[in-house]
Design an enzyme around this catalytic site. Structure first.
Site, PDB file in Angstrom:
ATOM      1  N   CYS A 101       0.830  -1.202   0.000  1.00 14.96           N
ATOM      2  CA  CYS A 101       0.000   0.000   0.000  1.00 14.96           C
ATOM      3  C   CYS A 101       0.871   1.261   0.000  1.00 14.96           C
ATOM      4  O   CYS A 101       1.521   1.549  -0.991  1.00 14.96           O
ATOM      5  CB  CYS A 101      -0.975  -0.029   1.179  1.00 14.96           C
ATOM      6  SG  CYS A 101      -2.384   1.094   0.954  1.00 14.96           S
ATOM      7  N   HIS A 152      -3.565  -5.477   1.077  1.00 16.33           N
ATOM      8  CA  HIS A 152      -3.434  -5.815   2.490  1.00 16.33           C
ATOM      9  C   HIS A 152      -3.904  -7.254   2.685  1.00 16.33           C
ATOM     10  O   HIS A 152      -4.793  -7.730   1.992  1.00 16.33           O
ATOM     11  CB  HIS A 152      -4.305  -4.896   3.348  1.00 16.33           C
ATOM     12  CG  HIS A 152      -3.858  -3.481   3.381  1.00 16.33           C
ATOM     13  ND1 HIS A 152      -2.702  -3.075   4.008  1.00 16.33           N
ATOM     14  CD2 HIS A 152      -4.419  -2.354   2.860  1.00 16.33           C
ATOM     15  CE1 HIS A 152      -2.573  -1.765   3.893  1.00 16.33           C
ATOM     16  NE2 HIS A 152      -3.594  -1.304   3.188  1.00 16.33           N
TER      17      HIS A 152
END
Length: 496
Positions: free
Chosen positions: A336, A441
Site C-alpha cells: 500500500c 493488504h
C-alpha cells in the site's frame, strides 16, 4: 458496555471474548464501537471501512464485518488532523479543533446522530450488543458531547463494566481515580470492575480486591490472567508485547519498518507467527539503519501520511540502507503506502493527506502515484505470480492513491484480478525479481501466498500450513475459555 481506565486496558479483547461466549450459546450478538480512532482498518462486505478491532469482534460473533459495527472511524494523518469516516465512507479530513469545536460544538456534536442510527439498526437485528468504549471515560477535556464512552452509555441507558490493566501497575488508583472523575449518574452506571492481565498468586491480590469492593460499593466481576502469546488483530498502535515474533531461533530474518503513521500493521501477523521466521519491527525514528544488515526480507508497510513518512525514512538514512540491502541480495516488498514509496514520485496536488505538493520516492519501481480524495475500498482475490506456479491470494485494498506503472511490465505480479481492473493496478515486480510492491493488504494471510513470498525471498524451511483465520479462531476459543473460567458469568449475564 465495556469501558477502560486507559487505552490498551483490554476493552477490545474483553468484548471479543464475550462475543464468542454469547455466540457459543446460540445467541444473536454483535459488536459495536461508536467511535474508534485507529490506523488499522478492515473492508466490509458492502465496500465500507471500519476499525480492524470491530472486524475481529464480528468474527468472534460469526459475522462478516459491517459498517454499523463502527459508525465513526477517525484515522489520524498528523498529530492534529484526522480523516473522518462515517458509516464506512470517508467524508472529510478535519483538524482536531474543527472536530471538537469551540465549547464542544464542532462536528462531534452531530456525529451522535450517525452513532444512534447504527445502534438502532443493530438493536432491531440482534438479541445482544456488546459495546466497546474508547480510551478512558474520565478525560475531562473530552467530556463535552462525548459519543465514545459515558455520553453514549447515558444516551441509550447502557450498563457499564470498567476494565483496568494490572500489568502496568497502579490498578487500584486507575479504577478509583476513574470512578471519582465521573458524575453521580455515570458512577451509578458502572456495575462492576474487571482486572486484566494478572500474573501471580491471586491470594496476594485478594486483600486489595476486598478493599476495592468495600471502598467503591461495586463488585469485582473477575480477574483475567495474562494470556501469553495471545495474538489477535490489534486495534491500532504497536505496543511492546506485540512488536517481535516468537523466539524460535529462526535464522531467516524479516524486518518491517515502522514510521510515525504506519497503518494496518496487522498485515504482518502471519509472519510474526511463522516458526521459521526471525521477525521484528524497526521503528525508523529510533532504530539505526544498520539494523537492516543481515535481513533477508525488508517490508515497507502502509501509511496514513505517505509523503511525511517517506521524508522521515529518508531523513533517518533508511533510503540508503534499503539500497544497500537490495544491492547485497536482500529482497524488498512494499504494501500500500510502502508500494507507493517504492516508485518514482508521489503527488498530492489537493492536500489529501497533508500539505499539497510532490515528493521524490525511492525509485525502486517504475511507478508514479497521485493521491486523490476518493478512496479505493475493495476485497480482492486473484493469483500471485512469484515462482514457477501462480498461487491463490486474497486480501483487501484501502488507499487514496492511483498508481500508474510506466512502460510494459516484463513480469506481472498478479495474473488474475476479479475487480475488472488491470492486474498492474494491484502491484508490480522489478525486472530483476528482487523487489515487488502491491496494494493488497492481507497478502500473507493465505498460507500458499505466504509460502510463495517467503520462498521468493530465499526461505527454504517448512511451509506454514495454518492460515491466519484458523489461528484467529483458535485464539478466540482460548480467550473465551479463559473468560468463562475467570469471570463471574452469573453476574455478567444479569446485566444483559
Amino acid at each position: 458496555m465495556i469501558q477502560g481506565t486507559a487505552s490498551d486496558a483490554g476493552k477490545t479483547t474483553l468484548v471479543a471474548g464475550l462475543c464468542r461466549l454469547l455466540a457459543r450459546q446460540g445467541l444473536k450478538v454483535a459488536p459495536f464501537k461508536p467511535q474508534n480512532m485507529a490506523l488499522n482498518s478492515a473492508v466490509t462486505e458492502d465496500g465500507g471501512e471500519i476499525g480492524r478491532a470491530q472486524a475481529l469482534q464480528a468474527a468472534a460473533c460469526g459475522l462478516k464485518p459491517h459498517t454499523d459495527f463502527n459508525p465513526i472511524l477517525l484515522k489520524p494523518g498528523s498529530d492534529t488532523r484526522a480523516q473522518v469516516i462515517v458509516h464506512g465512507k470517508a467524508l472529510t479530513s478535519l483538524e482536531a479543533s474543527a472536530f471538537f469545536g469551540p465549547e464542544g460544538k464542532g462536528y462531534k456534536a452531530i456525529a451522535i446522530e450517525a452513532v444512534l442510527e447504527s445502534y438502532n439498526r443493530l438493536k432491531q437485528s440482534f438479541d445482544y450488543l456488546l459495546v466497546e468504549g474508547a480510551g478512558s471515560p474520565a478525560e475531562i477535556n473530552l467530556r463535552e458531547n462525548d459519543i465514545a464512552n459515558m455520553g453514549f452509555a447515558e444516551a441509550v441507558d447502557c450498563p457499564v463494566i470498567l476494565v483496568a490493566d494490572i500489568d502496568k501497575g497502579g490498578v487500584f488508583a486507575q479504577l478509583v481515580g476513574t470512578l471519582a472523575l465521573l458524575s453521580e449518574s455515570e458512577q451509578a452506571r458502572i456495575k462492576g470492575f474487571v482486572i486484566n492481565r494478572f500474573r501471580g498468586d491471586i491470594n496476594l491480590l485478594q486483600p486489595g480486591l476486598d478493599w476495592l469492593e468495600a471502598h467503591t460499593g461495586k463488585p469485582v466481576l473477575g480477574v483475567v490472567p495474562y494470556l501469553h502469546n495471545l495474538l489477535l488483530d490489534a486495534e491500532d498502535a504497536l505496543v511492546p508485547y506485540q512488536q517481535a515474533g516468537a523466539d524460535s531461533g529462526a535464522r531467516f530474518r524479516v524486518r518491517v519498518l515502522v514510521y510515525p503513521r504506519t497503518s494496518n500493521h496487522t498485515d504482518f501477523d502471519p509472519l510474526r507467527l511463522h516458526p521459521g521466521v526471525d521477525f521484528d519491527y524497526l521503528d525508523i525514528q529510533h532504530a539505526s539503519p544498520d539494523a537492516l544488515q543481515g535481513a533477508d526480507l525488508v517490508i515497507l508497510p502502509g501509511s496514513k501520511n505517505v509523503r511525511a513518512d517517506l521524508e522521515c525514512l529518508k531523513t533517518k538514512g533508511f533510503d540508503c540502507a534499503l539500497r544497500k540491502h537490495v544491492r547485497y541480495g536482500g529482497k524488498l516488498v512494499g504494501i500500500c503506502g510502502g508500494y507507493q514509496m517504492l516508485g518514482i514520485e508521489i503527488d498530492d496536488p489537493d492536500g489529501v493527506e497533508d500539505t499539497p505538493g510532490s515528493s521524490d520516492a525511492l525509485e525502486f519501481l517504475p511507478l508514479i502515484t497521485e493521491l486523490e480524495g476518493s478512496k479505493v475500498l475493495a476485497n480482492v482475490s486473484g493469483e500471485l505470480s512469484l515462482g514457477e506456479e501462480a498461487v491463490a491470494v486474497k486480501g483487501y485494498e484501502i488507499h487514496c492513491g492511483r498508481t500508474t506503472v510506466l512502460g510494459q511490465l516484463s513480469r506481472p505480479l498478479f495474473l488474475v484480478d476479479d475487480t475488472g481492473n488491470p492486474a498492474s493496478d494491484r502491484g508490480c515486480i522489478s525486472d530483476d525479481g528482487a523487489i515487488f510492491g502491491c496494494y493488497l493488504h492481507g497478502i500473507f494471510d493465505t498460507p500458499a501466498a505466504l509460502d510463495a513470498v517467503l520462498a521468493w525471498a530465499g526461505y527454504r524451511g517448512a511451509a506454514r500450513g495454518t492460515s491466519l483465520e484458523e489461528h484467529r479462531e483458535q485464539q478466540l476459543e482460548r480467550l473465551a475459555d479463559t473468560l468463562a473460567e475467570h469471570l463471574d458469568m452469573a453476574r455478567l449475564n444479569s446485566l444483559f
